[in-house]
Motif scaffolding. Structure first.
Motif, PDB file in Angstrom:
ATOM      1  N   SER A 126      17.442 -25.346  12.632  1.00 17.66           N
ATOM      2  CA  SER A 126      17.918 -25.369  11.252  1.00 17.66           C
ATOM      3  C   SER A 126      18.646 -24.063  10.917  1.00 17.66           C
ATOM      4  O   SER A 126      19.721 -24.070  10.313  1.00 17.66           O
ATOM      5  N   PHE A 127      18.056 -22.959  11.325  1.00 20.78           N
ATOM      6  CA  PHE A 127      18.668 -21.657  11.081  1.00 20.78           C
ATOM      7  C   PHE A 127      20.016 -21.542  11.796  1.00 20.78           C
ATOM      8  O   PHE A 127      21.017 -21.134  11.201  1.00 20.78           O
ATOM      9  N   VAL A 128      20.059 -21.922  13.055  1.00 19.36           N
ATOM     10  CA  VAL A 128      21.303 -21.837  13.824  1.00 19.36           C
ATOM     11  C   VAL A 128      22.367 -22.755  13.204  1.00 19.36           C
ATOM     12  O   VAL A 128      23.544 -22.405  13.148  1.00 19.36           O
ATOM     13  N   GLY A 129      21.947 -23.907  12.705  1.00 20.54           N
ATOM     14  CA  GLY A 129      22.879 -24.811  12.040  1.00 20.54           C
ATOM     15  C   GLY A 129      23.497 -24.174  10.809  1.00 20.54           C
ATOM     16  O   GLY A 129      24.700 -24.303  10.564  1.00 20.54           O
ATOM     17  N   GLN A 130      22.694 -23.469  10.040  1.00 22.90           N
ATOM     18  CA  GLN A 130      23.227 -22.774   8.868  1.00 22.90           C
ATOM     19  C   GLN A 130      24.227 -21.707   9.275  1.00 22.90           C
ATOM     20  O   GLN A 130      25.270 -21.542   8.640  1.00 22.90           O
ATOM     21  N   VAL A 131      23.930 -21.005  10.337  1.00 21.97           N
ATOM     22  CA  VAL A 131      24.843 -19.976  10.831  1.00 21.97           C
ATOM     23  C   VAL A 131      26.134 -20.623  11.342  1.00 21.97           C
ATOM     24  O   VAL A 131      27.237 -20.122  11.097  1.00 21.97           O
ATOM     25  N   ALA A 132      26.017 -21.762  12.023  1.00 19.33           N
ATOM     26  CA  ALA A 132      27.183 -22.426  12.593  1.00 19.33           C
ATOM     27  C   ALA A 132      28.143 -22.932  11.524  1.00 19.33           C
ATOM     28  O   ALA A 132      29.356 -22.824  11.679  1.00 19.33           O
ATOM     29  N   VAL A 133      27.611 -23.487  10.442  1.00 15.79           N
ATOM     30  CA  VAL A 133      28.494 -24.088   9.441  1.00 15.79           C
ATOM     31  C   VAL A 133      28.965 -23.099   8.383  1.00 15.79           C
ATOM     32  O   VAL A 133      29.932 -23.369   7.683  1.00 15.79           O
ATOM     33  N   CYS A 134      28.310 -21.967   8.287  1.00 18.40           N
ATOM     34  CA  CYS A 134      28.717 -20.971   7.295  1.00 18.40           C
ATOM     35  C   CYS A 134      28.573 -19.559   7.869  1.00 18.40           C
ATOM     36  O   CYS A 134      27.789 -18.743   7.364  1.00 18.40           O
ATOM     37  N   PRO A 135      29.340 -19.239   8.924  1.00 21.67           N
ATOM     38  CA  PRO A 135      29.178 -17.950   9.596  1.00 21.67           C
ATOM     39  C   PRO A 135      29.593 -16.758   8.742  1.00 21.67           C
ATOM     40  O   PRO A 135      29.244 -15.626   9.057  1.00 21.67           O
ATOM     41  N   GLU A 136      30.330 -17.007   7.661  1.00 23.11           N
ATOM     42  CA  GLU A 136      30.764 -15.875   6.838  1.00 23.11           C
ATOM     43  C   GLU A 136      29.676 -15.381   5.880  1.00 23.11           C
ATOM     44  O   GLU A 136      29.812 -14.319   5.294  1.00 23.11           O
ATOM     45  N   TRP A 137      28.591 -16.121   5.710  1.00 18.96           N
ATOM     46  CA  TRP A 137      27.483 -15.644   4.883  1.00 18.96           C
ATOM     47  C   TRP A 137      26.809 -14.493   5.609  1.00 18.96           C
ATOM     48  O   TRP A 137      26.496 -14.596   6.797  1.00 18.96           O
ATOM     49  N   PRO A 138      26.564 -13.408   4.918  1.00 19.59           N
ATOM     50  CA  PRO A 138      25.919 -12.264   5.586  1.00 19.59           C
ATOM     51  C   PRO A 138      24.468 -12.579   5.957  1.00 19.59           C
ATOM     52  O   PRO A 138      23.773 -13.278   5.221  1.00 19.59           O
ATOM     53  N   LEU A 139      24.073 -12.083   7.102  1.00 24.02           N
ATOM     54  CA  LEU A 139      22.694 -12.241   7.557  1.00 24.02           C
ATOM     55  C   LEU A 139      21.895 -11.000   7.171  1.00 24.02           C
ATOM     56  O   LEU A 139      22.406  -9.882   7.250  1.00 24.02           O
ATOM     57  N   SER A 140      20.662 -11.222   6.789  1.00 23.20           N
ATOM     58  CA  SER A 140      19.776 -10.085   6.513  1.00 23.20           C
ATOM     59  C   SER A 140      19.430  -9.414   7.845  1.00 23.20           C
ATOM     60  O   SER A 140      19.689  -9.960   8.923  1.00 23.20           O
ATOM     61  N   ASP A 141      18.820  -8.257   7.772  1.00 20.00           N
ATOM     62  CA  ASP A 141      18.397  -7.570   8.997  1.00 20.00           C
ATOM     63  C   ASP A 141      17.450  -8.448   9.810  1.00 20.00           C
ATOM     64  O   ASP A 141      17.566  -8.525  11.038  1.00 20.00           O
ATOM     65  N   ARG A 142      16.539  -9.103   9.125  1.00 15.29           N
ATOM     66  CA  ARG A 142      15.566  -9.975   9.807  1.00 15.29           C
ATOM     67  C   ARG A 142      16.264 -11.167  10.465  1.00 15.29           C
ATOM     68  O   ARG A 142      15.936 -11.549  11.595  1.00 15.29           O
ATOM     69  N   GLN A 143      17.235 -11.759   9.773  1.00 17.41           N
ATOM     70  CA  GLN A 143      17.979 -12.883  10.344  1.00 17.41           C
ATOM     71  C   GLN A 143      18.805 -12.437  11.539  1.00 17.41           C
ATOM     72  O   GLN A 143      18.892 -13.138  12.538  1.00 17.41           O
ATOM     73  N   ARG A 144      19.436 -11.255  11.426  1.00 16.11           N
ATOM     74  CA  ARG A 144      20.213 -10.726  12.558  1.00 16.11           C
ATOM     75  C   ARG A 144      19.313 -10.542  13.774  1.00 16.11           C
ATOM     76  O   ARG A 144      19.696 -10.853  14.902  1.00 16.11           O
ATOM     77  N   ALA A 145      18.103 -10.011  13.548  1.00 18.65           N
ATOM     78  CA  ALA A 145      17.165  -9.798  14.661  1.00 18.65           C
ATOM     79  C   ALA A 145      16.776 -11.129  15.288  1.00 18.65           C
ATOM     80  O   ALA A 145      16.738 -11.251  16.522  1.00 18.65           O
ATOM     81  N   TRP A 146      16.499 -12.133  14.476  1.00 19.16           N
ATOM     82  CA  TRP A 146      16.113 -13.451  14.991  1.00 19.16           C
ATOM     83  C   TRP A 146      17.265 -14.094  15.750  1.00 19.16           C
ATOM     84  O   TRP A 146      17.081 -14.612  16.855  1.00 19.16           O
ATOM     85  N   PHE A 147      18.466 -14.038  15.169  1.00 13.42           N
ATOM     86  CA  PHE A 147      19.641 -14.598  15.838  1.00 13.42           C
ATOM     87  C   PHE A 147      19.847 -13.901  17.185  1.00 13.42           C
ATOM     88  O   PHE A 147      20.111 -14.549  18.197  1.00 13.42           O
ATOM     89  N   GLY A 148      19.671 -12.587  17.200  1.00 10.53           N
ATOM     90  CA  GLY A 148      19.797 -11.832  18.449  1.00 10.53           C
ATOM     91  C   GLY A 148      18.779 -12.255  19.494  1.00 10.53           C
ATOM     92  O   GLY A 148      19.106 -12.366  20.684  1.00 10.53           O
TER      93      GLY A 148
END
Length: 70
Positions: free
Chosen positions: A32-54
């Protein structure tokens, strides 16, 4: 869309490809998280989200997005 956003989007879709071929399965929550990133990559990620995505990128064996880019 900037080059950074294009890279984030492409990486998200690559994570789905790894999930689909079975090499890096995603949980429902991670998918679900990756889907949100895929469809709206221009939304800024929080530090925690960046760490999880990484972490998801690393587990899938994909190249990292440059620090500070996401």
């Amino acid at each position: 869309m900037t080059e950074l956003h294009t890279q984030i989007e492409a990486t998200a879709w690559a994570l789905f490809e790894r999930h689909r071929d079975g090499t890096a399965p995603l949980t429902l929550k991670a998918g679900s998280f990756v889907g949100q990133v895929a469809v709206c990559p221009e939304w800024p990620l929080s530090d925690r989200q960046r760490a999880w995505f990484g972490k998801l990128i690393d587990r899938a064996g994909l190249p990292p997005i440059s620090e500070g880019d996401a």
